[in-house]
Design a protein around this motif. Structure first.
Motif, PDB file in Angstrom:
ATOM      1  N   MET A 183       0.825  -1.208   0.000  1.00  0.00           N
ATOM      2  CA  MET A 183       0.000   0.000   0.000  1.00  0.00           C
ATOM      3  C   MET A 183       0.860   1.259   0.000  1.00  0.00           C
ATOM      4  O   MET A 183       0.565   2.228  -0.705  1.00  0.00           O
ATOM      5  N   ILE A 184       1.937   1.235   0.781  1.00  0.00           N
ATOM      6  CA  ILE A 184       2.848   2.385   0.811  1.00  0.00           C
ATOM      7  C   ILE A 184       3.510   2.571  -0.549  1.00  0.00           C
ATOM      8  O   ILE A 184       3.642   3.696  -1.041  1.00  0.00           O
ATOM      9  N   PHE A 185       3.925   1.449  -1.165  1.00  0.00           N
ATOM     10  CA  PHE A 185       4.566   1.515  -2.478  1.00  0.00           C
ATOM     11  C   PHE A 185       3.631   2.153  -3.510  1.00  0.00           C
ATOM     12  O   PHE A 185       4.028   3.056  -4.251  1.00  0.00           O
ATOM     13  N   PHE A 186       2.371   1.684  -3.548  1.00  0.00           N
ATOM     14  CA  PHE A 186       1.429   2.223  -4.523  1.00  0.00           C
ATOM     15  C   PHE A 186       1.059   3.675  -4.215  1.00  0.00           C
ATOM     16  O   PHE A 186       0.824   4.470  -5.127  1.00  0.00           O
ATOM     17  N   ALA A 187       1.028   4.022  -2.923  1.00  0.00           N
ATOM     18  CA  ALA A 187       0.745   5.409  -2.554  1.00  0.00           C
ATOM     19  C   ALA A 187       1.863   6.329  -3.032  1.00  0.00           C
ATOM     20  O   ALA A 187       1.610   7.400  -3.604  1.00  0.00           O
ATOM     21  N   LEU A 188       3.115   5.899  -2.820  1.00  0.00           N
ATOM     22  CA  LEU A 188       4.254   6.690  -3.285  1.00  0.00           C
ATOM     23  C   LEU A 188       4.265   6.784  -4.807  1.00  0.00           C
ATOM     24  O   LEU A 188       4.580   7.844  -5.375  1.00  0.00           O
ATOM     25  N   LEU A 189       3.932   5.662  -5.464  1.00  0.00           N
ATOM     26  CA  LEU A 189       3.871   5.654  -6.929  1.00  0.00           C
ATOM     27  C   LEU A 189       2.795   6.608  -7.439  1.00  0.00           C
ATOM     28  O   LEU A 189       3.013   7.356  -8.402  1.00  0.00           O
ATOM     29  N   PHE A 190       1.654   6.612  -6.753  1.00  0.00           N
ATOM     30  CA  PHE A 190       0.548   7.480  -7.141  1.00  0.00           C
ATOM     31  C   PHE A 190       0.925   8.957  -6.991  1.00  0.00           C
ATOM     32  O   PHE A 190       0.704   9.759  -7.906  1.00  0.00           O
ATOM     33  N   PHE A 191       1.513   9.307  -5.836  1.00  0.00           N
ATOM     34  CA  PHE A 191       1.883  10.702  -5.608  1.00  0.00           C
ATOM     35  C   PHE A 191       3.000  11.145  -6.542  1.00  0.00           C
ATOM     36  O   PHE A 191       3.047  12.296  -6.972  1.00  0.00           O
ATOM     37  N   SER A 192       3.893  10.209  -6.860  1.00  0.00           N
ATOM     38  CA  SER A 192       4.949  10.529  -7.819  1.00  0.00           C
ATOM     39  C   SER A 192       4.351  10.803  -9.198  1.00  0.00           C
ATOM     40  O   SER A 192       4.768  11.740  -9.903  1.00  0.00           O
ATOM     41  N   ILE A 197       2.546  14.685 -13.405  1.00  0.00           N
ATOM     42  CA  ILE A 197       1.466  15.276 -14.199  1.00  0.00           C
ATOM     43  C   ILE A 197       1.415  16.789 -13.998  1.00  0.00           C
ATOM     44  O   ILE A 197       1.295  17.565 -14.960  1.00  0.00           O
ATOM     45  N   PHE A 198       1.506  17.215 -12.731  1.00  0.00           N
ATOM     46  CA  PHE A 198       1.484  18.652 -12.440  1.00  0.00           C
ATOM     47  C   PHE A 198       2.693  19.356 -13.059  1.00  0.00           C
ATOM     48  O   PHE A 198       2.578  20.478 -13.567  1.00  0.00           O
ATOM     49  N   TYR A 199       3.838  18.662 -13.017  1.00  0.00           N
ATOM     50  CA  TYR A 199       5.044  19.249 -13.613  1.00  0.00           C
ATOM     51  C   TYR A 199       4.875  19.382 -15.132  1.00  0.00           C
ATOM     52  O   TYR A 199       5.251  20.412 -15.721  1.00  0.00           O
ATOM     53  N   PHE A 200       4.284  18.357 -15.750  1.00  0.00           N
ATOM     54  CA  PHE A 200       4.044  18.401 -17.206  1.00  0.00           C
ATOM     55  C   PHE A 200       3.093  19.537 -17.572  1.00  0.00           C
ATOM     56  O   PHE A 200       3.321  20.272 -18.537  1.00  0.00           O
ATOM     57  N   ILE A 201       2.031  19.683 -16.780  1.00  0.00           N
ATOM     58  CA  ILE A 201       1.068  20.760 -17.030  1.00  0.00           C
ATOM     59  C   ILE A 201       1.731  22.131 -16.867  1.00  0.00           C
ATOM     60  O   ILE A 201       1.486  23.055 -17.656  1.00  0.00           O
ATOM     61  N   LYS A 202       2.585  22.255 -15.852  1.00  0.00           N
ATOM     62  CA  LYS A 202       3.286  23.516 -15.609  1.00  0.00           C
ATOM     63  C   LYS A 202       4.188  23.871 -16.790  1.00  0.00           C
ATOM     64  O   LYS A 202       4.199  25.015 -17.277  1.00  0.00           O
ATOM     65  N   VAL A 203       4.969  22.871 -17.260  1.00  0.00           N
ATOM     66  CA  VAL A 203       5.868  23.098 -18.406  1.00  0.00           C
ATOM     67  C   VAL A 203       5.071  23.431 -19.655  1.00  0.00           C
ATOM     68  O   VAL A 203       5.425  24.334 -20.424  1.00  0.00           O
ATOM     69  N   LEU A 204       3.969  22.696 -19.864  1.00  0.00           N
ATOM     70  CA  LEU A 204       3.120  22.941 -21.030  1.00  0.00           C
ATOM     71  C   LEU A 204       2.539  24.348 -20.996  1.00  0.00           C
ATOM     72  O   LEU A 204       2.502  25.052 -22.024  1.00  0.00           O
ATOM     73  N   TRP A 205       2.108  24.784 -19.816  1.00  0.00           N
ATOM     74  CA  TRP A 205       1.548  26.130 -19.656  1.00  0.00           C
ATOM     75  C   TRP A 205       2.602  27.200 -19.955  1.00  0.00           C
ATOM     76  O   TRP A 205       2.305  28.213 -20.594  1.00  0.00           O
ATOM     77  N   GLN A 206       3.833  26.947 -19.482  1.00  0.00           N
ATOM     78  CA  GLN A 206       4.921  27.893 -19.734  1.00  0.00           C
ATOM     79  C   GLN A 206       5.225  27.977 -21.237  1.00  0.00           C
ATOM     80  O   GLN A 206       5.490  29.063 -21.764  1.00  0.00           O
ATOM     81  N   GLU A 207       5.184  26.831 -21.902  1.00  0.00           N
ATOM     82  CA  GLU A 207       5.430  26.805 -23.347  1.00  0.00           C
ATOM     83  C   GLU A 207       4.353  27.566 -24.109  1.00  0.00           C
ATOM     84  O   GLU A 207       4.637  28.325 -25.058  1.00  0.00           O
TER      85      GLU A 207
END
Length: 212
Positions: A183-192, A197-207
């Motif tokens: 459960m901890i592994f999947f939680a960390l995987l999910f948050f990662s 995704i948020f980083y991709f959206i941020k970069v896309l918005w900057q572009e």
């Protein structure tokens, strides 16, 4: 006086009886409904207080942390996460293994298991500041015994509420630990993944802003 007697019976007498007489105690706990969720939650809360007090007020002879580094929110979340993960994991595992206990009972057993730590640990930590280096061995032994007693209550609680034998209880606890790790592994995987995704959206918005 009746209120004080009820408080003593609920928070001291019955948890102590469960610890010293686990088979009869958990029979009353499960069959006769003497276990109370409110008491279990109070013990969980007091365990959080114990961790905070231990971090801040344990004798500097054996405590090498800086009290100013205390993060109360982190301590609260750590305890809530551990208790929550254990309860969910054990409920999931024992459901597959035909356990008789439900989620509420597992959570209550987990809370009641913390009784030795909170009843012994909190005053012991405060008294530790009055002890010498030579006496610290006794203090550490007492704290260690409180953790052993907590493990004992938890083990016997799982055994009794699920109506397991010795080997099946050991197996269920092992699988509970495995389930918690998964459960901890999947939680960390999910948050990662969410972070990516948020980083991709941020970069896309900057572009997009640069091209406008």
């Amino acid at each position: 006086m009746k209120v004080l007697k009820n408080i003593y019976n609920d928070y001291i007498a019955f948890p102590k009886y469960v610890m010293l007489h686990p088979f009869d105690g958990f029979e009353d706990f499960k069959r006769n409904k003497k276990g109370k969720l409110s008491v279990a939650l109070v013990f969980i809360f007091l365990f959080i207080i114990f961790r905070i007090i231990k971090f801040s007020y344990e004798s500097p002879i054996i405590n090498d942390v800086n009290p100013l580094d205390l993060n109360s929110i982190k301590e609260i979340l750590t305890v809530v996460m551990i208790v929550g993960l254990f309860s969910v994991a054990n409920w999931s595992v024992t459901t597959i293994m035909s356990g008789k206990g439900n989620y509420k009972e597992i959570l209550m057993v987990t809370g009641y298991a913390l009784f030795p730590i909170v009843i012994i640990g909190i005053p012991a930590v405060l008294i530790s500041n009055l002890l010498t280096i030579e006496e610290m061995a006794i203090y550490q032994l007492i704290i260690g015994m409180s953790y052993v007693a907590t493990g004992w209550i938890l083990f016997m609680g799982v055994l009794n509420i699920h109506e397991y034998g010795l080997l099946k209880t050991i197996g269920s606890l092992f699988l509970t630990i495995v389930a918690m790790a998964v459960m901890i592994f999947f939680a960390l995987l999910f948050f990662s993944l969410i972070q990516e995704i948020f980083y991709f959206i941020k970069v896309l918005w900057q572009e997009i802003n640069l091209r406008l």
